[in-house]
Design an enzyme around this catalytic site. Structure first.
Site, PDB file in Angstrom:
ATOM      1  N   GLY A  59      -1.715   2.465  -3.759  1.00 32.95           N
ATOM      2  CA  GLY A  59      -2.087   2.136  -2.395  1.00 32.95           C
ATOM      3  C   GLY A  59      -0.961   2.505  -1.447  1.00 32.95           C
ATOM      4  O   GLY A  59      -0.203   3.450  -1.704  1.00 32.95           O
ATOM      5  N   CYS A  60      -0.819   1.773  -0.380  1.00 35.11           N
ATOM      6  CA  CYS A  60       0.196   2.045   0.632  1.00 35.11           C
ATOM      7  C   CYS A  60       1.582   2.163   0.011  1.00 35.11           C
ATOM      8  O   CYS A  60       2.049   1.252  -0.662  1.00 35.11           O
ATOM      9  CB  CYS A  60       0.192   0.916   1.661  1.00 35.11           C
ATOM     10  SG  CYS A  60       1.587   0.953   2.794  1.00 35.11           S
TER      11      CYS A  60
END
Length: 207
Positions: free
Chosen positions: A35-36
């Site tokens: 993810g991020c």
């Protein structure tokens, strides 16, 4: 006065001890998409034995991608983090454990509030040993969670470091980052998946 060409006994002993001393373990690297990359960096930076992290892009077709390229979701790149770690302090297996417990490995569409291909989870092993360990750990995670694991173990690919302003983003912009992380619900979601085993960057994971 001429110096003796013979070394003193103490010097010989010191030289012998130095030659017998074990060599320091060489730093190793690992690459994870979770993810991020701001959050992956933050979580993995706090793992005991990790010496540095670098946010970047991997797995796509475009050479030298920029953030603006990747967010179009047309490059095939993942947001990822390259981790440098000390194998004398943490094994790759333990690093895998920290990674798994920082993500939701059952989500095939991204992570938390970040949706799209670039936010999917994946492991990019850098050698055969890492690949075997990653594949075995993925199977174990599926058993532990009693669910299908969406996180893929993918072929090694070129890692491109992200722009400077993305590196150590949470340290350089704490207010912005903390607001983002809370709003995205990452910690709540990870705890919902893992319970007390959740690794949310709150304390080091010991080897």
């Amino acid at each position: 006065m001429m110096r003796s060409k013979f070394l003193r006994p103490g010097v010989v002993a010191l030289g012998l001890l130095a030659s017998l001393a074990p060599a320091a373990a060489q730093a190793e690297e690992a690459i994870f998409a979770g993810g991020c990359f701001w959050s992956m960096e933050t979580d993995l930076d706090r793992v005991d034995g990790v010496t540095s992290t670098t946010s970047g892009y991997i797995g796509g077709t475009l050479k030298n991608p920029t953030y603006q390229d990747v967010v179009t979701e047309r490059t095939g790149h993942y947001e990822a983090v390259k981790v440098t770690f000390d194998p004398a302090k943490i094994s790759y297996d333990k690093l895998l454990s920290a990674y798994w417990h920082s993500i939701d490995p059952t989500d095939a569409g991204g992570q938390f509030c970040d949706r799209g291909p670039s936010y999917r989870t994946a492991i990019f092993p850098l050698n055969d040993s890492q690949r075997q360990a990653a594949e075995a750990s993925a199977k174990q995670v599926s058993v532990d969670l009693k669910q299908t694991v969406a996180t893929q173990v993918l072929p090694t690919a070129t890692f491109y470091a992200a722009e400077d302003y993305h590196q150590d983003f949470a340290k350089k912009n704490p207010a912005h980052y903390n607001a983002y992380r809370m709003g995205c619900g990452r910690d709540r979601a990870v705890r919902a998946v893992w319970g007390d085993k959740a690794q949310m960057g709150l304390k080091p994971a010991h080897s």
